[in-house]
Write an enzyme that holds these catalytic residues in place. Sequence first.
Site, PDB file in Angstrom:
ATOM      1  N   ASP A  11       0.856  -1.202   0.000  1.00  0.00           N
ATOM      2  CA  ASP A  11       0.000   0.000   0.000  1.00  0.00           C
ATOM      3  C   ASP A  11       0.892   1.252   0.000  1.00  0.00           C
ATOM      4  O   ASP A  11       0.841   2.065   0.930  1.00  0.00           O
ATOM      5  CB  ASP A  11      -0.929  -0.001   1.210  1.00  0.00           C
ATOM      6  CG  ASP A  11      -0.187  -0.131   2.550  1.00  0.00           C
ATOM      7  OD1 ASP A  11      -0.790   0.225   3.591  1.00  0.00           O
ATOM      8  OD2 ASP A  11       0.979  -0.558   2.566  1.00  0.00           O
ATOM      9  N   ASP A  16       6.752   1.031   1.939  1.00  0.00           N
ATOM     10  CA  ASP A  16       6.526   0.061   0.860  1.00  0.00           C
ATOM     11  C   ASP A  16       7.408   0.424  -0.333  1.00  0.00           C
ATOM     12  O   ASP A  16       8.078  -0.430  -0.916  1.00  0.00           O
ATOM     13  CB  ASP A  16       5.070   0.096   0.385  1.00  0.00           C
ATOM     14  CG  ASP A  16       4.060  -0.129   1.483  1.00  0.00           C
ATOM     15  OD1 ASP A  16       3.815   0.810   2.255  1.00  0.00           O
ATOM     16  OD2 ASP A  16       3.529  -1.236   1.573  1.00  0.00           O
ATOM     17  N   ASN A  40      -2.552   2.297   3.722  1.00  0.00           N
ATOM     18  CA  ASN A  40      -2.026   3.653   3.967  1.00  0.00           C
ATOM     19  C   ASN A  40      -2.922   4.712   3.338  1.00  0.00           C
ATOM     20  O   ASN A  40      -3.045   5.821   3.828  1.00  0.00           O
ATOM     21  CB  ASN A  40      -0.621   3.790   3.385  1.00  0.00           C
ATOM     22  CG  ASN A  40       0.403   3.093   4.240  1.00  0.00           C
ATOM     23  OD1 ASN A  40       0.271   3.054   5.469  1.00  0.00           O
ATOM     24  ND2 ASN A  40       1.398   2.507   3.617  1.00  0.00           N
ATOM     25  N   THR A 124       3.335  -6.131   2.229  1.00  0.00           N
ATOM     26  CA  THR A 124       3.773  -5.094   3.170  1.00  0.00           C
ATOM     27  C   THR A 124       2.633  -4.132   3.503  1.00  0.00           C
ATOM     28  O   THR A 124       2.873  -2.972   3.870  1.00  0.00           O
ATOM     29  CB  THR A 124       4.964  -4.293   2.591  1.00  0.00           C
ATOM     30  OG1 THR A 124       4.565  -3.727   1.326  1.00  0.00           O
ATOM     31  CG2 THR A 124       6.181  -5.176   2.392  1.00  0.00           C
ATOM     32  N   PHE A 165      -0.778  -1.646  12.408  1.00  0.00           N
ATOM     33  CA  PHE A 165      -1.712  -1.113  11.403  1.00  0.00           C
ATOM     34  C   PHE A 165      -2.132  -2.150  10.369  1.00  0.00           C
ATOM     35  O   PHE A 165      -3.328  -2.328  10.112  1.00  0.00           O
ATOM     36  CB  PHE A 165      -1.053   0.093  10.718  1.00  0.00           C
ATOM     37  CG  PHE A 165      -1.904   0.731   9.652  1.00  0.00           C
ATOM     38  CD1 PHE A 165      -1.666   0.468   8.316  1.00  0.00           C
ATOM     39  CD2 PHE A 165      -2.932   1.603   9.990  1.00  0.00           C
ATOM     40  CE1 PHE A 165      -2.445   1.060   7.320  1.00  0.00           C
ATOM     41  CE2 PHE A 165      -3.718   2.202   9.010  1.00  0.00           C
ATOM     42  CZ  PHE A 165      -3.479   1.930   7.674  1.00  0.00           C
ATOM     43  N   ASN A 166      -1.187  -2.832   9.728  1.00  0.00           N
ATOM     44  CA  ASN A 166      -1.536  -3.737   8.620  1.00  0.00           C
ATOM     45  C   ASN A 166      -2.499  -4.832   9.063  1.00  0.00           C
ATOM     46  O   ASN A 166      -3.406  -5.206   8.333  1.00  0.00           O
ATOM     47  CB  ASN A 166      -0.277  -4.392   8.033  1.00  0.00           C
ATOM     48  CG  ASN A 166       0.566  -3.428   7.231  1.00  0.00           C
ATOM     49  OD1 ASN A 166       0.076  -2.377   6.821  1.00  0.00           O
ATOM     50  ND2 ASN A 166       1.834  -3.757   7.033  1.00  0.00           N
ATOM     51  N   HIS A 238       9.694   0.067   8.126  1.00  0.00           N
ATOM     52  CA  HIS A 238       9.074  -1.228   8.429  1.00  0.00           C
ATOM     53  C   HIS A 238       9.150  -2.218   7.263  1.00  0.00           C
ATOM     54  O   HIS A 238       9.664  -3.320   7.394  1.00  0.00           O
ATOM     55  CB  HIS A 238       7.597  -1.026   8.779  1.00  0.00           C
ATOM     56  CG  HIS A 238       7.340  -0.081   9.914  1.00  0.00           C
ATOM     57  ND1 HIS A 238       7.536  -0.404  11.234  1.00  0.00           N
ATOM     58  CD2 HIS A 238       6.895   1.203   9.921  1.00  0.00           C
ATOM     59  CE1 HIS A 238       7.214   0.626  12.000  1.00  0.00           C
ATOM     60  NE2 HIS A 238       6.826   1.614  11.238  1.00  0.00           N
ATOM     61  N   ASP A 239       8.590  -1.815   6.124  1.00  0.00           N
ATOM     62  CA  ASP A 239       8.366  -2.761   5.022  1.00  0.00           C
ATOM     63  C   ASP A 239       9.652  -3.293   4.415  1.00  0.00           C
ATOM     64  O   ASP A 239       9.698  -4.435   3.938  1.00  0.00           O
ATOM     65  CB  ASP A 239       7.510  -2.104   3.936  1.00  0.00           C
ATOM     66  CG  ASP A 239       6.124  -1.767   4.446  1.00  0.00           C
ATOM     67  OD1 ASP A 239       5.508  -0.820   3.919  1.00  0.00           O
ATOM     68  OD2 ASP A 239       5.656  -2.439   5.383  1.00  0.00           O
TER      69      ASP A 239
HETATM   70  O1  RIB Z   1       2.638  -0.481  10.758  1.00  0.00           O
HETATM   71  C1  RIB Z   1       3.500  -0.240   9.673  1.00  0.00           C
HETATM   72  C2  RIB Z   1       2.862  -0.641   8.397  1.00  0.00           C
HETATM   73  O2  RIB Z   1       1.703   0.145   8.166  1.00  0.00           O
HETATM   74  C3  RIB Z   1       3.755  -0.413   7.160  1.00  0.00           C
HETATM   75  O3  RIB Z   1       3.474  -1.409   6.203  1.00  0.00           O
HETATM   76  C4  RIB Z   1       3.325   0.916   6.653  1.00  0.00           C
HETATM   77  O4  RIB Z   1       3.504   1.050   5.230  1.00  0.00           O
HETATM   78  C5  RIB Z   1       1.863   0.886   6.973  1.00  0.00           C
HETATM   79  O5  RIB Z   1       1.208   0.190   5.928  1.00  0.00           O
HETATM   80 CA    CA Z   2       2.890  -0.773   3.963  1.00  0.00          CA
END
Ligand code: RIB
Ligand code: CA
Length: 313
Positions: A11, A16, A40, A124, A165-166, A238-239
């Site tokens: 996203d 990403d 996102n 991701t 979040f994801n 993160h990704d």
């Molecule tokens: O929590 C981090 C994740 O949430 C990452 O993948 C970032 O791109 C958002 O999607």
């Molecule tokens: Ca992401």
Amino acid sequence: MSKIPIILDGDPGHDDAMAWVLANASDKLDIRGITSCCGNSTIEKTTYNALRVCALIGLKVPVAKGGKRPLLAEPMNAPSVHGESGLDGPELPEPVFDIEDLDAPSLIAKLVEESEEPITLVPTGPLTNIATFLLTYPELKHKIKHISMMGGGVQFGNWTPAAEFNILVDPEAADIVFKSGIPITMAGLDVTEQALIFPEDFERIRALGNPVAIIVAEWLEFFYEFHRTIGYAGAPVHDAVAVANLIMPDLMESRDLYVQVETTGDFCKGATIADFNNKYEKEPNAKVLMGIDREGFVDLMVDMIRTYGEVAK
Ligand code: RIB
Ligand code: CA
């Protein structure tokens, strides 16, 4: 050493995008296709961003659009982190090709079916496309070798105290993926919050001087701005950890754990619960990344971004 065939699902989203910059530069990975998901930002924006990132890095592979919403949960986005466009900051090139006529799960199925060897999925973002693919094409599950994903966290959340979040965006999809029996490497917050790129590292990347390096440095500056205001010493990319895990797994420390996804509840919906003490006496279903050699991770990012300035061999 043969390349690992992968499908990127995300996203974009700054991290990403940086994960895809890393994947595209590695000679260990063979990107077969990309699918966009909402998270996102809206699916329209993440799909447009996916095409723009492909234009920036010179990646020409099939790109397919995911659904407008999670399986069951109400849609939620993160404009506070990634901006209104979902990838705010530097100007990016316009797309140089259009998306496929297929939707995301159908493209995953087509690429998996066509592949002579099993595919690694690299999601991701929320796991909506992956879950829909598994539900719609159960006969293809055996051709998914590995899922190296960014999501979850067995110690804490980031969108709620319990949920990352994801996973929170589509907990039902995550539940399906974690119950699939496919080998999973979970790059959750436990490791990705350690994968910090510091402002001095931004300058190392900018100093590489090629167009991709300049854009990545500006993405990092934008992405860091939100995180700086909440006390981070650097940008948690993160990704990119889910991709780095495939390129250089020795950077990671991990534990094999049985992980369950909470799909209901007032306080813990979207939590990824690890059975550290084997209370359920179940076989582990995930390699949970718990640590990373941060400097080695940054060096990998720098080395891969440097290749965008090198004349094609
Ligand atoms: O929590 C981090 C994740 O949430 C990452 O993948 C970032 O791109 C958002 O999607
Ligand atoms: Ca992401």
